[in-house]
Design an enzyme around this catalytic site. Structure first.
Site, PDB file in Angstrom:
ATOM      1  N   HIS B 195       1.079  -0.979  -0.026  1.00 15.03           N
ATOM      2  CA  HIS B 195       0.032   0.027   0.247  1.00 15.03           C
ATOM      3  C   HIS B 195       0.843   1.137   0.093  1.00 15.03           C
ATOM      4  CE1 HIS B 195      -3.204  -2.887   1.809  1.00 15.03           C
ATOM      5  NE2 HIS B 195      -4.035  -2.239   0.728  1.00 15.03           N
ATOM      6  N   ARG B 225     -15.980  -4.381   1.116  1.00 18.18           N
ATOM      7  CA  ARG B 225     -16.560  -2.724   1.338  1.00 18.18           C
ATOM      8  C   ARG B 225     -15.786  -1.710  -0.186  1.00 18.18           C
ATOM      9  NH1 ARG B 225     -10.294  -0.434   0.340  1.00 18.18           N
ATOM     10  NH2 ARG B 225     -10.925   1.236   1.279  1.00 18.18           N
ATOM     11  N   ASN B 227     -14.227   0.735  -3.191  1.00 22.23           N
ATOM     12  CA  ASN B 227     -13.538   1.831  -3.424  1.00 22.23           C
ATOM     13  C   ASN B 227     -13.841   2.204  -5.097  1.00 22.23           C
ATOM     14  OD1 ASN B 227     -11.581   2.993  -3.342  1.00 22.23           O
ATOM     15  ND2 ASN B 227      -8.839   1.855  -3.559  1.00 22.23           N
ATOM     16  N   GLU B 267     -15.174  -0.966  -6.922  1.00 23.57           N
ATOM     17  CA  GLU B 267     -14.665  -2.116  -6.353  1.00 23.57           C
ATOM     18  C   GLU B 267     -14.937  -1.926  -5.805  1.00 23.57           C
ATOM     19  OE1 GLU B 267      -9.502  -1.944  -8.253  1.00 23.57           O
ATOM     20  OE2 GLU B 267      -9.909  -1.571  -5.866  1.00 23.57           O
ATOM     21  N   TYR B 318      -3.848  11.326  -7.500  1.00 21.51           N
ATOM     22  CA  TYR B 318      -3.674   9.579  -6.895  1.00 21.51           C
ATOM     23  C   TYR B 318      -4.524   8.858  -7.885  1.00 21.51           C
ATOM     24  CZ  TYR B 318      -3.695   4.878  -4.965  1.00 21.51           C
ATOM     25  OH  TYR B 318      -3.661   3.787  -4.699  1.00 21.51           O
ATOM     26  N   LYS B 319      -6.126   9.041  -8.051  1.00 22.76           N
ATOM     27  CA  LYS B 319      -6.684   8.354  -8.922  1.00 22.76           C
ATOM     28  C   LYS B 319      -6.683   7.947 -10.458  1.00 22.76           C
ATOM     29  CE  LYS B 319      -9.410   7.235  -4.492  1.00 22.76           C
ATOM     30  NZ  LYS B 319     -10.450   6.038  -4.873  1.00 22.76           N
TER      31      LYS B 319
END
Lengths: 202, 349
Positions: B195, B225, B227, B267, B318-319
């Site tokens: 990570h 979860r 993302n 995701e 970042y994305k």
């Protein structure tokens, strides 16, 4: 020659220490460039380890060559090698032949230490069984994520992949298995728009 | 309904014929329960959810199943390093094969069947035309390793994490629908190591808490979860390896085409403790929905506008969508009248 003070470490980057003599049946010591000074300091602390030491020294890619001093240290076995790649099979054999009590020391560039740790892990030693001490150049070993080729001694960011020729920036992401940082194409979205290379890893 | 009527014949590459049906849009797992977004561990028990939703079953098999499996085969032909398993992970691969086969056969008996006589297993996958007899735990009876075998038949990426020294180690995976990370580079890393490139979250303690939680994960009590990120064109394989091929697509968005070409990529991540190996299986299921389909749900249109507009620059970078954010905000603002949105992420009925 002072030890390197790294900035706040990224999470995948190894933490380096200071070499200190450990009791052992034999000692494999691998150094490059300025790492020779750490070997001198190690032997000064424990002269009795010299006879059982196998010292491998590689002159630095930046020109630092302490091989005359290394040859004179009095290690039981001494070998001067031009590159890590050239001496790797010898190191792998020593690691494989090593009995219980073999101590492993690596000092110099991150590239050198990373490759010794990788080869020690492949030989079945835990990665923290290798003592490390950073000396000298901050040059990085970087794997191109696109072609998978590894470029040695990267000092600038961005740089050109020595295999496929893409312009890569160095992502702060390090793999111990590959002993390399990750390089990613910097101008994929705007081909040819490459910022000037800065010397980040002198 | 015949197989051919349910499963789309479509592509995630080249001519990009991927399309969500109205039903798929309605059940899209929109990942924002509120009008803003920041990292959190945000894990909840992976228990069966509303009928028809992506949570109805342990694994969601949807209208894109057959086409996604074809796309996976294409990516693997081009780059076999997308599927790797370190030697000690084979048992975890069998655990995963068992989990998927049992879940599929239980939840979708019209498509899959599994019959067992001791370790002699018989697997039938009708959508992919597979009929396989094999011996459970005997690799020589399958055409490839167990993880590769079953993940060529299951949507989403999969990684397998070994647990030792109070850490998780990513040591096997099938990764062809990833949001810009490389299994080949990351394999063998510990939890914090793989990570490392994620901004902010380390300092927030997110990974320390997540690791502590996952080390305690129990067999039979999976968690999940969300993302999310953004992808131009319905491309599943946004790998770093191929970034020079897909990166240029980001520069060709316009006001006119953004509705069709810009996709929200979600995701659904689930985590399962595996019974024999004690490893953790981590399926990462990717759902894509174009902006023009998303804005058919007024609540999602309003909320997506607010999330994209207000996201910190560091996360948008970042994305990977900082360059197109102004265009995205401009497009989405047409559908945001400023009205309040209801809590939770389900579309308003």
């Amino acid at each position: 020659m002072s030890k390197t003070d790294f900035g706040p470490s990224i999470k995948s980057r190894p933490v380096y220490g200071v070499l200190s003599p450990r009791p052992g049946s034999s000692h494999l010591i691998v150094a490059d460039g300025e790492g020779g000074a750490a070997v001198e300091a190690l032997f000064a602390q424990a002269p009795e380890m010299k006879a059982k030491a196998h010292l491998i020294y590689i002159p630095g890619a930046n020109g630092t060559d302490m091989s005359t001093a290394m040859a004179a240290l009095g290690a039981g076995q001494y070998n001067r090698a031009p590159t890590y790649a050239s001496v790797r099979s010898r190191i792998v054999k020593v690691l494989g032949d090593g009995h219980m009590g073999l101590q492993v020391y690596a000092t110099g560039t991150e590239s050198l230490m990373g490759q010794v740790q990788r080869d020690a892990m492949e030989a079945g030693l835990p990665h923290d069984a290798v003592q490390t001490e950073h000396r000298g150049s901050l040059a990085r070993r970087v794997q191109c994520v696109h072609c998978k080729g590894i470029t040695e001694n990267v000092t600038t960011d961005p740089f050109v992949c020595s295999h496929c020729g893409l312009n890569l920036f160095v992502r702060d992401h390090y793999s111990r298995r590959l002993a390399a940082f990750q390089g990613v194409n910097i101008d994929a979205e705007d081909p040819g728009e490459v910022p000037p290379a800065e010397e980040r890893f002198k | 309904m015949s197989l051919d009527d349910f499963f789309h014949d479509e592509t995630f590459f080249g001519d990009y014929t991927f399309k969500n049906s109205p039903r798929a849009i309605k059940r899209f797992p929109f990942p924002f329960p509120e009008d803003d977004y920041m990292y959190s561990v945000n894990m909840e028990p992976h228990v069966p959810g509303r009928p028809g939703s992506v949570f109805e079953h342990t694994f969601d098999v949807d209208e894109h199943y057959v086409a996604e499996m074809r796309d996976r085969a294409r990516v693997l032909r081009d780059d076999p390093l997308r599927c790797q398993s370190l030697p000690h992970m084979t048992l975890a691969g069998w655990d995963l094969l068992e989990l998927i086969m049992e879940s599929f056969a239980r939840d979708y008996p019209q498509w899959f069947s599994l019959t067992k006589s001791g370790n002699q297993w018989h697997w039938i996958n009708r959508p992919l035309n597979i009929d396989q007899k094999f011996t459970f735990l005997d690799e020589s009876t399958l055409p490839c390793g167990p993880m590769e075998y079953i993940t060529r038949q299951a949507q989403g990426d999969f990684t397998l994490q070994d647990q030792r020294n109070d850490n998780l180690w990513i040591e096997a995976g099938m990764v062809t629908t990833q949001a810009d990370w490389s299994l080949d580079f990351d394999i063998g890393m510990s939890f914090h190591e793989w990570h490392a490139p994620v901004p902010k979250a380390h300092e927030m303690g997110v990974f320390d808490r997540a690791l502590k939680f996952l080390l305690q994960l129990q067999h039979g009590a999976p968690v999940r979860r969300f993302n999310w990120t953004m992808t131009v064109d319905p491309l599943l394989d946004t790998s770093p390896e191929n970034y020079p091929k897909w990166g240029p697509g980001k520069t060709t968005l316009t006001k006119e085409n953004i509705g069709q070409r810009q996709h929200l990529r979600v995701e659904l991540q689930t985590l399962f403790r595996l019974p024999r190996s004690n490893a953790i299986a981590f399926p990462i299921r990717c759902y894509l929905c174009s902006f023009e389909d998303l804005v058919t749900q007024p609540k999602w249109a309003r909320r997506l506008h607010r999330v994209v507009r207000d996201l910190p620059d560091e996360l948008a970078t970042y994305k990977g969508f900082i360059r197109n954010r102004p265009l995205m905000v401009d497009y989405l603002s047409q559908f945001d009248d400023g009205a309040p949105t209801s809590p939770g992420w389900w579309p308003d009925e």
